[in-house]
Design an enzyme around this catalytic site. Structure first.
Site, PDB file in Angstrom:
ATOM      1  N   ASN A   1      51.470  25.071  30.516  1.00 56.60           N
ATOM      2  CA  ASN A   1      50.612  24.348  29.917  1.00 56.60           C
ATOM      3  C   ASN A   1      50.347  22.861  30.724  1.00 56.60           C
ATOM      4  OD1 ASN A   1      50.309  25.793  27.485  1.00 56.60           O
ATOM      5  ND2 ASN A   1      51.999  24.645  26.537  1.00 56.60           N
TER       6      ASN A   1
ATOM      7  N   GLU B   1      44.489  28.783  37.225  1.00 60.06           N
ATOM      8  CA  GLU B   1      45.655  29.288  36.776  1.00 60.06           C
ATOM      9  C   GLU B   1      46.474  29.741  37.493  1.00 60.06           C
ATOM     10  OE1 GLU B   1      46.425  28.382  33.641  1.00 60.06           O
ATOM     11  OE2 GLU B   1      44.514  28.504  32.248  1.00 60.06           O
TER      12      GLU B   1
ATOM     13  N   LYS C   1      54.735  34.294  35.204  1.00 57.32           N
ATOM     14  CA  LYS C   1      54.676  34.321  33.721  1.00 57.32           C
ATOM     15  C   LYS C   1      55.497  34.810  32.796  1.00 57.32           C
ATOM     16  CE  LYS C   1      51.480  33.607  29.991  1.00 57.32           C
ATOM     17  NZ  LYS C   1      50.267  33.270  29.369  1.00 57.32           N
TER      18      LYS C   1
ATOM     19  N   HIS D   1      42.498  20.406  27.418  1.00 56.43           N
ATOM     20  CA  HIS D   1      41.888  20.772  26.371  1.00 56.43           C
ATOM     21  C   HIS D   1      40.973  19.517  25.676  1.00 56.43           C
ATOM     22  CE1 HIS D   1      45.052  23.986  25.423  1.00 56.43           C
ATOM     23  NE2 HIS D   1      44.081  24.323  26.270  1.00 56.43           N
TER      24      HIS D   1
ATOM     25  N   HIS E   1      46.973  21.204  30.752  1.00 52.07           N
ATOM     26  CA  HIS E   1      46.233  21.841  29.537  1.00 52.07           C
ATOM     27  C   HIS E   1      45.898  20.660  28.524  1.00 52.07           C
ATOM     28  CE1 HIS E   1      47.104  25.778  31.325  1.00 52.07           C
ATOM     29  NE2 HIS E   1      46.409  26.129  30.250  1.00 52.07           N
TER      30      HIS E   1
ATOM     31  N   ARG F   1      58.864  27.251  27.644  1.00 50.57           N
ATOM     32  CA  ARG F   1      57.634  27.762  27.876  1.00 50.57           C
ATOM     33  C   ARG F   1      56.108  26.685  27.999  1.00 50.57           C
ATOM     34  NH1 ARG F   1      54.735  33.118  25.146  1.00 50.57           N
ATOM     35  NH2 ARG F   1      52.461  32.647  25.967  1.00 50.57           N
TER      36      ARG F   1
ATOM     37  N   HIS G   1      37.566  26.828  30.918  1.00 49.24           N
ATOM     38  CA  HIS G   1      38.854  26.619  30.425  1.00 49.24           C
ATOM     39  C   HIS G   1      39.607  26.250  31.859  1.00 49.24           C
ATOM     40  CE1 HIS G   1      42.945  26.673  28.744  1.00 49.24           C
ATOM     41  NE2 HIS G   1      43.225  27.618  29.634  1.00 49.24           N
TER      42      HIS G   1
ATOM     43  N   ARG H   1      48.702  42.393   7.971  1.00 48.53           N
ATOM     44  CA  ARG H   1      49.771  41.543   8.357  1.00 48.53           C
ATOM     45  C   ARG H   1      50.342  42.124   9.733  1.00 48.53           C
ATOM     46  NH1 ARG H   1      50.764  42.710   2.780  1.00 48.53           N
ATOM     47  NH2 ARG H   1      50.382  40.759   1.408  1.00 48.53           N
TER      48      ARG H   1
ATOM     49  N   LYS I   1      50.300  34.845  23.248  1.00 47.95           N
ATOM     50  CA  LYS I   1      49.563  33.816  22.428  1.00 47.95           C
ATOM     51  C   LYS I   1      48.107  34.187  22.078  1.00 47.95           C
ATOM     52  CE  LYS I   1      51.566  29.460  24.089  1.00 47.95           C
ATOM     53  NZ  LYS I   1      51.692  28.185  24.934  1.00 47.95           N
TER      54      LYS I   1
ATOM     55  N   GLU J   1      57.770  29.318  22.939  1.00 52.29           N
ATOM     56  CA  GLU J   1      57.514  27.995  23.094  1.00 52.29           C
ATOM     57  C   GLU J   1      58.393  26.818  22.485  1.00 52.29           C
ATOM     58  OE1 GLU J   1      53.425  26.932  24.787  1.00 52.29           O
ATOM     59  OE2 GLU J   1      53.799  25.090  23.912  1.00 52.29           O
TER      60      GLU J   1
HETATM   61  P1  NAD Z   1      35.732  34.272  29.035  1.00 50.06           P
HETATM   62  O1  NAD Z   1      36.690  35.241  28.299  1.00 50.06           O
HETATM   63  O2  NAD Z   1      34.993  33.586  28.372  1.00 50.06           O
HETATM   64  O3  NAD Z   1      35.494  35.150  30.265  1.00 50.06           O
HETATM   65  C1  NAD Z   1      34.409  34.297  31.193  1.00 50.06           C
HETATM   66  C2  NAD Z   1      33.111  35.055  31.403  1.00 50.06           C
HETATM   67  O4  NAD Z   1      33.340  36.163  32.243  1.00 50.06           O
HETATM   68  C3  NAD Z   1      32.453  35.448  30.226  1.00 50.06           C
HETATM   69  O5  NAD Z   1      31.078  35.202  30.280  1.00 50.06           O
HETATM   70  C4  NAD Z   1      32.937  36.949  29.981  1.00 50.06           C
HETATM   71  O6  NAD Z   1      31.963  37.764  29.354  1.00 50.06           O
HETATM   72  C5  NAD Z   1      32.610  37.295  31.645  1.00 50.06           C
HETATM   73  N1  NAD Z   1      33.272  38.525  32.043  1.00 50.06           N
HETATM   74  C6  NAD Z   1      34.568  38.922  31.505  1.00 50.06           C
HETATM   75  N2  NAD Z   1      34.838  39.988  32.653  1.00 50.06           N
HETATM   76  C7  NAD Z   1      33.838  40.149  33.244  1.00 50.06           C
HETATM   77  C8  NAD Z   1      33.604  40.913  34.493  1.00 50.06           C
HETATM   78  N3  NAD Z   1      34.690  41.853  34.942  1.00 50.06           N
HETATM   79  N4  NAD Z   1      32.552  40.908  35.114  1.00 50.06           N
HETATM   80  C9  NAD Z   1      31.656  39.939  34.638  1.00 50.06           C
HETATM   81  N5  NAD Z   1      31.747  38.969  33.963  1.00 50.06           N
HETATM   82  C10 NAD Z   1      32.807  39.245  33.076  1.00 50.06           C
HETATM   83  O7  NAD Z   1      37.068  33.143  30.025  1.00 50.06           O
HETATM   84  P2  NAD Z   1      38.283  33.533  30.529  1.00 50.06           P
HETATM   85  O8  NAD Z   1      38.355  32.607  31.553  1.00 50.06           O
HETATM   86  O9  NAD Z   1      38.760  34.928  30.929  1.00 50.06           O
HETATM   87  O10 NAD Z   1      39.353  33.086  29.387  1.00 50.06           O
HETATM   88  C11 NAD Z   1      39.208  31.812  28.906  1.00 50.06           C
HETATM   89  C12 NAD Z   1      39.817  31.807  27.505  1.00 50.06           C
HETATM   90  O11 NAD Z   1      41.213  32.090  27.637  1.00 50.06           O
HETATM   91  C13 NAD Z   1      40.173  30.481  26.866  1.00 50.06           C
HETATM   92  O12 NAD Z   1      39.388  30.435  25.554  1.00 50.06           O
HETATM   93  C14 NAD Z   1      41.542  30.052  26.872  1.00 50.06           C
HETATM   94  O13 NAD Z   1      42.049  29.067  25.613  1.00 50.06           O
HETATM   95  C15 NAD Z   1      42.112  31.295  26.868  1.00 50.06           C
HETATM   96  N6  NAD Z   1      43.183  31.351  27.359  1.00 50.06           N
HETATM   97  C16 NAD Z   1      44.579  31.823  26.665  1.00 50.06           C
HETATM   98  C17 NAD Z   1      45.674  31.976  27.242  1.00 50.06           C
HETATM   99  C18 NAD Z   1      46.933  32.525  26.401  1.00 50.06           C
HETATM  100  O14 NAD Z   1      48.101  32.543  26.930  1.00 50.06           O
HETATM  101  N7  NAD Z   1      46.478  33.165  25.214  1.00 50.06           N
HETATM  102  C19 NAD Z   1      46.069  31.389  28.477  1.00 50.06           C
HETATM  103  C20 NAD Z   1      45.071  30.836  29.158  1.00 50.06           C
HETATM  104  C21 NAD Z   1      43.789  30.749  28.645  1.00 50.06           C
HETATM  105  N1  GLY Z   2      48.999  29.704  28.701  1.00 50.46           N
HETATM  106  C1  GLY Z   2      50.279  29.255  28.243  1.00 50.46           C
HETATM  107  C2  GLY Z   2      51.254  30.039  27.606  1.00 50.46           C
HETATM  108  O1  GLY Z   2      50.937  31.308  27.669  1.00 50.46           O
HETATM  109  O2  GLY Z   2      52.411  29.590  27.104  1.00 50.46           O
END
Ligand code: NAD
Ligand code: GLY
Length: 363
Positions: free
Chosen positions: A242, A182, A224, A249, A245, A238, A262, A118, A140, A234
């Site tokens: 997006n 972003e 942010k 998406h 997005h 907030r 992404h 939890r 998030k 949100e």
């Molecule tokens: P990712 O986590 O897939 O990383 C991208 C690639 O880079 C992967 O292959 C990873 O292994 C590699 N990598 C990571 N760090 C590295 C480094 N220092 N050197 C070499 N390779 C490295 O992708 P991302 O772009 O970081 O994140 C995308 C994800 O984030 C999506 O799932 C998206 O939905 C999510 N997201 C979430 C929020 C939120 O608010 N929670 C906001 C934006 C995006």
């Molecule tokens: N990436 C959108 C949010 O964090 O609200």
């Protein structure tokens, strides 16, 4: 090192930004309340940075779980491996999870932390530009469902964020571009001064200039943090985070998770949102044209997938989390630096944007 704060009352936490931070014990220890730690990372990041993080945690009982790498593994099945590790190693409610990796690892670890017994603590150690400017901040957490992106999740804030800009030295160029999408988003939605800076400095970001990256990360995190502090869950404002997005998406889900990054999908989605805004009489053609040029300079795609029909977009857009009472809601731009959320969308104009492809209304 610079420290920013996400101001959320008793759930406030620091974001540490600087070089060579991930092996610094003093950044972790105050945020770990028990003796157990589980580091969650993936098979790409582990060989690069796992030992460094472990070297900062010698006073704790440290376990690790190494997940397969990719957006296609951001699902409930792979998430179970985190719960399996926690239970097999008998982690209790005082455990702390450490997310070491990009946004995929951060979102999955955060959701595991939100739901294990939890709710337990977690620390974000983002290693991509995208995760340092966006996903590690704001709480998030989620995994994907085959029918929709990030559909299973929770709001769960970390104890702290450790953004080590030196980790970006190993980041592939395509991932850097995805992160810049972003970064551009913050300029578009709420920070025209920063947008002007990006028009002058995107080449420096692409060249991994350390000063330019540090500035862009700090400014993005501050933008942010300001939005999240106003609306943690949100309920309103907030949602401007997006921008692009809902289109993005739809592209990610249609193309199969992992095929479009992404950030790439968000970049193209932001241009679609700008184009629709132009058709609706808001943002000027010149500003849309300039955004297209900026995205190209950042190495991002500016046209959606050739095999996506209008119906492919709209059916996917209907399962977006912003949909209310069956109406698509979108974030649109009044102008550079000012976004708004609306469900008052002319379907004909939306269709025009979706079919426009390379022939955007502005260009
Ligand atoms: P990712 O986590 O897939 O990383 C991208 C690639 O880079 C992967 O292959 C990873 O292994 C590699 N990598 C990571 N760090 C590295 C480094 N220092 N050197 C070499 N390779 C490295 O992708 P991302 O772009 O970081 O994140 C995308 C994800 O984030 C999506 O799932 C998206 O939905 C999510 N997201 C979430 C929020 C939120 O608010 N929670 C906001 C934006 C995006
Ligand atoms: N990436 C959108 C949010 O964090 O609200």
């Amino acid at each position: 090192m610079n420290t920013l704060t996400v101001d959320l009352g008793e759930r406030s936490y620091p974001i540490f930004i600087g070089t060579d931070l991930i092996a610094d014990e003093s950044l972790y220890a105050p945020y770990i309340k028990g003796s157990q730690v589980l580091i969650v990372t993936n098979e790409t990041v582990a060989p690069l940075y796992l030992d460094k993080v472990k070297s900062a945690l010698t006073n704790f009982r440290v376990d690790e779980v190494i997940l397969p790498d990719g957006e296609e593994y951001k699902n409930l099945e792979i998430l179970n491996r985190i719960y399996d590790a926690l239970l097999e190693k008998q982690h209790n409610r005082t455990t702390t999870l450490i997310a070491l990796g990009g946004g995929v690892i951060g979102d999955m670890t955060g959701f595991a932390a939100a739901s294990y017994q939890r709710g337990v603590n977690f620390i974000q150690v983002p290693t991509t530009l995208l995760s340092q400017v966006d996903s590690s901040v704001g709480g998030k957490t989620a995994v994907n469902h085959p029918l929709g992106k990030n559909m299973i999740g929770a709001f769960h804030q970390p104890q702290c964020v450790i953004a080590d800009t030196a980790t970006l030295n190993t980041l592939p160029e395509r991932e850097l571009s995805a992160g810049i999408a972003e970064v551009i988003k913050y300029g578009l939605i709420c920070d025209s001064e920063f947008y002007n800076w990006l028009e002058q400095n995107t080449a420096a970001l692409m060249a991994k200039d350390g000063n330019a990256l540090a500035y862009a990360i700090e400014r993005s995190c501050q933008d942010k943090a300001d939005v999240v502090a106003q609306d943690e869950t949100e309920a309103g404002i907030r949602a401007i985070l997006n921008l692009g997005h809902t289109f993005g998406h739809a592209i990610e889900a249609h193309q199969g998770y992992g095929n479009w990054l992404h950030g790439e999908a968000v970049g193209t989605g932001m241009l679609m949102a700008a184009d629709l805004g132009y058709r609706m009489g808001d943002i000027s053609a010149e500003q849309v044209r300039a955004l297209r040029e900026l995205l190209i300079e950042a190495g991002l795609p500016v046209v959606g997938p050739k095999d996506m029909s209008v119906e492919d977009y709209t059916s996917r857009m209907q399962v977006d989390k912003k949909v209310l009472d069956g109406s698509i809601r979108l974030v649109l731009l009044k102008r550079i630096g000012e976004a708004y959320i609306t469900s008052d969308i002319d379907k004909g104009l939306l269709t025009e944007t979706l079919v426009a492809g390379e022939n955007l209304g502005c260009c």
